[in-house]
Design a protein around this motif. Sequence first.
Motif, short mmCIF file in Angstrom:
data_model
loop_
_atom_site.label_atom_id
_atom_site.label_comp_id
_atom_site.label_asym_id
_atom_site.label_seq_id
_atom_site.Cartn_x
_atom_site.Cartn_y
_atom_site.Cartn_z
N VAL A 64 -24.24 -26.19 -58.15
CA VAL A 64 -24.91 -27.28 -58.84
C VAL A 64 -23.93 -28.09 -59.69
N LEU A 65 -22.90 -27.44 -60.23
CA LEU A 65 -21.88 -28.18 -60.97
C LEU A 65 -21.14 -29.13 -60.04
N ALA A 66 -20.78 -28.62 -58.86
CA ALA A 66 -20.07 -29.46 -57.90
C ALA A 66 -20.93 -30.65 -57.49
N GLU A 81 -34.02 -45.16 -58.50
CA GLU A 81 -34.70 -44.53 -59.63
C GLU A 81 -33.98 -43.23 -59.92
N GLN A 82 -33.76 -42.96 -61.19
CA GLN A 82 -33.02 -41.78 -61.58
C GLN A 82 -33.90 -40.52 -61.45
N ILE A 88 -28.87 -35.66 -66.74
CA ILE A 88 -28.70 -34.29 -66.25
C ILE A 88 -27.29 -33.80 -66.54
N ARG A 89 -26.30 -34.64 -66.28
CA ARG A 89 -24.92 -34.26 -66.57
C ARG A 89 -24.73 -33.98 -68.06
N ALA A 144 -32.51 -31.87 -59.46
CA ALA A 144 -32.27 -31.93 -60.90
C ALA A 144 -33.04 -30.83 -61.62
N ALA A 145 -34.30 -30.62 -61.24
CA ALA A 145 -35.11 -29.58 -61.86
C ALA A 145 -34.53 -28.20 -61.58
#
Length: 206
Positions: A57-59, A88-89, A98-99, A26-27
């Motif tokens: 990263v989009l995929a 845990e997210q 994130i999305r 995510a980071a």
Amino acid sequence: MNSPTSLNQTGPLRHPLGLPAGSVRAALTLMVVAFIVYQTATKHEIGLLWSETLMIVLAHYFTSRRFVELPKEVKEDLIARGVYPHDEQPLFLPRHTIRGVIILAFAGLSIYLYREGTLFDRKSIAIVGTVGAYFLGLLVNVIVRWWRGDKRGASWWEDTKAVITLMVVAITLVVELTGLSAALPIKPEDLQNATLGLILFYFGSR
């Protein structure tokens, strides 16, 4: 034969840096998106490596993931016994954060470029256009599934998308390999961007 409780004798699974699963990814995603948005907004050239990384990263964050969902009672029991990890997210952020940040980042970039009068410049459209095609595919997928009642299986819509995408990509490859791109009324990079956008639309709409 191992009992359910013996599966966790080594202790709970520790993810990198002790953060929730997916936090590092995510980071990295947020860093890549921030870099791409800044470079595009400041009219800098985006390297091929960064463009490819963005698509990866989009995929990762938007591709549909099909899995068997456990009943709530079963999942809670497995979590209590330490067999199933507690969800845990990433980065301890709320679900889908994130999305949401990714979508808002490119929506904001598009608005900024439009106000600057550079939204349809070649550098801008190479990023905004292809990313937009992917998001459009995602939106179309949601609408079609809602209209069809979320049914699975091939349909005239899926077949039509597949045929058009395969034909356009095949034609583009032939043009590239035979050197016919110079004879076309559009520039080679515009043809490549259009083809990439169509491919991303197809993947987004799956």
